[in-house]
Design a protein around this motif. Structure first.
Motif, short mmCIF file in Angstrom:
data_model
loop_
_atom_site.label_atom_id
_atom_site.label_comp_id
_atom_site.label_asym_id
_atom_site.label_seq_id
_atom_site.Cartn_x
_atom_site.Cartn_y
_atom_site.Cartn_z
N VAL A 236 0.80 -1.23 0.00
CA VAL A 236 0.00 0.00 0.00
C VAL A 236 0.83 1.28 0.00
O VAL A 236 0.30 2.36 -0.27
N GLY A 237 2.13 1.18 0.32
CA GLY A 237 2.95 2.38 0.48
C GLY A 237 3.00 3.27 -0.74
O GLY A 237 2.81 4.48 -0.65
N SER A 238 3.24 2.67 -1.90
CA SER A 238 3.37 3.45 -3.14
C SER A 238 2.05 4.12 -3.52
O SER A 238 2.05 5.24 -4.06
N MET A 290 0.46 -12.97 1.72
CA MET A 290 -0.60 -12.78 2.71
C MET A 290 -0.02 -12.37 4.06
O MET A 290 -0.52 -11.47 4.74
N ILE A 291 1.10 -13.01 4.44
CA ILE A 291 1.76 -12.70 5.71
C ILE A 291 2.31 -11.27 5.69
O ILE A 291 2.22 -10.54 6.68
N ILE A 292 2.87 -10.85 4.54
CA ILE A 292 3.38 -9.49 4.42
C ILE A 292 2.27 -8.47 4.64
O ILE A 292 2.43 -7.48 5.36
N PHE A 293 1.09 -8.73 4.04
CA PHE A 293 -0.04 -7.81 4.17
C PHE A 293 -0.52 -7.72 5.62
O PHE A 293 -0.69 -6.63 6.17
N PHE A 294 -0.71 -8.89 6.26
CA PHE A 294 -1.22 -8.86 7.64
C PHE A 294 -0.16 -8.41 8.64
O PHE A 294 -0.50 -7.88 9.71
N SER A 295 1.11 -8.58 8.30
CA SER A 295 2.17 -8.07 9.18
C SER A 295 2.17 -6.54 9.19
O SER A 295 2.50 -5.92 10.21
N LEU A 296 1.80 -5.93 8.05
CA LEU A 296 1.66 -4.47 8.01
C LEU A 296 0.63 -4.00 9.02
O LEU A 296 0.85 -3.03 9.76
N TRP A 299 1.98 -5.03 12.89
CA TRP A 299 3.06 -4.20 13.41
C TRP A 299 2.71 -2.72 13.37
O TRP A 299 3.23 -1.93 14.17
N GLY A 300 1.84 -2.34 12.45
CA GLY A 300 1.35 -0.96 12.44
C GLY A 300 0.51 -0.67 13.67
O GLY A 300 0.57 0.44 14.23
N TRP A 301 -0.26 -1.66 14.13
CA TRP A 301 -1.06 -1.50 15.34
C TRP A 301 -0.17 -1.41 16.58
O TRP A 301 -0.42 -0.60 17.48
N ILE A 302 0.90 -2.20 16.61
CA ILE A 302 1.77 -2.23 17.79
C ILE A 302 2.71 -1.02 17.84
O ILE A 302 2.83 -0.36 18.88
N LEU A 303 3.37 -0.71 16.73
CA LEU A 303 4.42 0.31 16.71
C LEU A 303 4.06 1.55 15.90
O LEU A 303 4.91 2.42 15.69
N GLY A 304 2.82 1.64 15.41
CA GLY A 304 2.42 2.81 14.63
C GLY A 304 2.99 2.76 13.22
O GLY A 304 3.29 1.69 12.69
N ILE A 305 3.17 3.93 12.62
CA ILE A 305 3.63 4.02 11.23
C ILE A 305 5.01 3.40 11.06
O ILE A 305 5.31 2.79 10.03
N VAL A 306 5.88 3.52 12.08
CA VAL A 306 7.22 2.93 12.01
C VAL A 306 7.12 1.41 11.91
O VAL A 306 7.92 0.76 11.23
N GLY A 307 6.13 0.84 12.59
CA GLY A 307 5.91 -0.60 12.53
C GLY A 307 5.59 -1.08 11.13
O GLY A 307 5.99 -2.19 10.73
N MET A 308 4.91 -0.25 10.34
CA MET A 308 4.61 -0.60 8.95
C MET A 308 5.88 -0.59 8.10
O MET A 308 6.04 -1.41 7.21
N PHE A 309 6.79 0.36 8.40
CA PHE A 309 8.06 0.41 7.68
C PHE A 309 8.92 -0.81 7.99
O PHE A 309 9.63 -1.32 7.12
N LEU A 310 8.85 -1.27 9.23
CA LEU A 310 9.72 -2.36 9.68
C LEU A 310 9.01 -3.72 9.69
O LEU A 310 9.57 -4.71 10.17
#
Length: 345
Positions: A236-238, A290-296, A299-310
């Protein structure tokens, strides 16, 4: 039927995982600084190794590296802050132009006999939240800079401990050369991921800047930096990074320019992310799409926007960790992209 010991085993790991996740969520600010320091250090260590191979002393290498980083960081902070301030002051004008453009589109659609509630649509287009977000972001530049300073200090300490850490690994895995090799391979793949991703993200941002400058879209540097950063967020980033520039192009009144701009965004992102990036990176990640999508999301829920980057490197780290022991290997398999393994075999 599952044995009692197996049930207790699974419940133990579920309970442990919940406690760890809650701890990560509660200490997210500290965890973010730690993770960013580790992952940035993994990129910069390649530069230091490059300098070491050319017999350049360690201290000048460190000084040169951090001087370049500080200069780039200060320049980017100044340019982004200036662009955001100007963009924030012009936001009410852009809001009026966007609403006027949408009204023209609605009138055009209504000519074909469709009934559209204009008031509801205009009411939904409330830019107050976005205005508040940009204002807060400008006000938080100082706080962001202070956190960035902590990350830089963390990176400096990690890089200074690199050689010592290698010795520690040899002591830890002294009796198991296979595990030492696996850890080194994982470290190499993680470093390769960050180097390739940083390079391809830079190319994305550079080409986006050239296109935006050519079409005379406002704040090309700001949108290019956003394209660079959001390229680290897969899937979704791009798409998210393209929205502000496309909207600004739309309100300029040149529909043909907007269509060309959208086409260039698609071509640049597909060419770099789907052709150039896999060529350099290969299939080392081995993560399921699928794992990449749900990991976004996770980790976005846990660490915020930085979690989505990492999200990708963190999930990749967990996958390697799960695959290293027989009891948790099945979790590593669930996270894997078996199709890529099949193609290689």
């Amino acid at each position: 039927m599952l044995e009692r010991s197996n049930i207790m085993y699974y419940f133990f790991y579920v309970a442990t995982s919940i406690i760890i996740i809650a701890g990560f969520k509660a200490a997210s600010e500290v965890v973010i600084i730690l993770l960013l320091s580790i992952f940035i250090a993994s990129i910069l260590s390649a530069f230091l190794n490059f300098m070491e191979e050319r017999k350049i002393p360690k201290l000048p290498s460190y000084f040169l590296l951090f001087s370049i980083l500080i200069i780039i960081s200060l320049l980017l902070t100044y340019m982004i802050n200036t662009s955001l301030t100007s963009f924030s002051s012009n936001l009410p004008i852009y809001e009026k132009k966007i609403k006027a453009s949408i009204l023209l589109i609605i009138n055009y659609i209504e000519e074909y006999g469709f009934n559209i509630n204009k008031e509801e649509i205009l009411k939904a287009l409330n830019f107050s939240y976005f205005f508040k977000f940009t204002t807060n972001l400008i006000g938080d530049i100082g706080a962001i800079f202070s956190k960035a300073l902590l990350v830089f200090i963390g990176v400096a300490f990690i890089l200074s401990e690199t050689k010592v850490f290698e010795k520690k690994l040899k002591v830890i895995f002294n009796s198991d050369s296979k595990k030492l090799y696996s850890f080194k391979l994982f470290s190499h793949n993680l470093q390769k991921y960050f180097i390739v991703k940083t390079f391809t993200s830079f190319l994305t941002g550079f080409f986006i800047f050239v296109v935006l400058f050519f079409f005379k879209v406002d704040y090309p540097i700001l949108w290019a930096v956003i394209a660079f950063l959001f390229n680290f967020i897969p899937v979704v980033g791009s798409i998210v990074a393209a929205i502000p520039a496309v909207l600004l192009s739309l309100v300029s009144g040149h529909l043909d320019h907007t269509l060309w701009l959208m086409l260039f965004y698609v071509v640049i992102n597909i060419s770099i992310s789907n052709i150039l990036e896999p060529k350099f990176m290969g299939k080392e990640l081995g993560l399921s799409p699928m794992i990449i999508f749900f990991s976004l999301i996770f980790w976005g829920w846990i660490l915020g926007i930085v979690g989505m980057f990492l999200a990708v490197p963190i999930t990749m780290t967990l996958k390697i960790a799960f695959e290293s022991t027989q009891n948790t290997r099945w979790i590593g398999v669930l996270l894997s992209d078996l199709s890529s393994k099949k193609n290689r075999s």
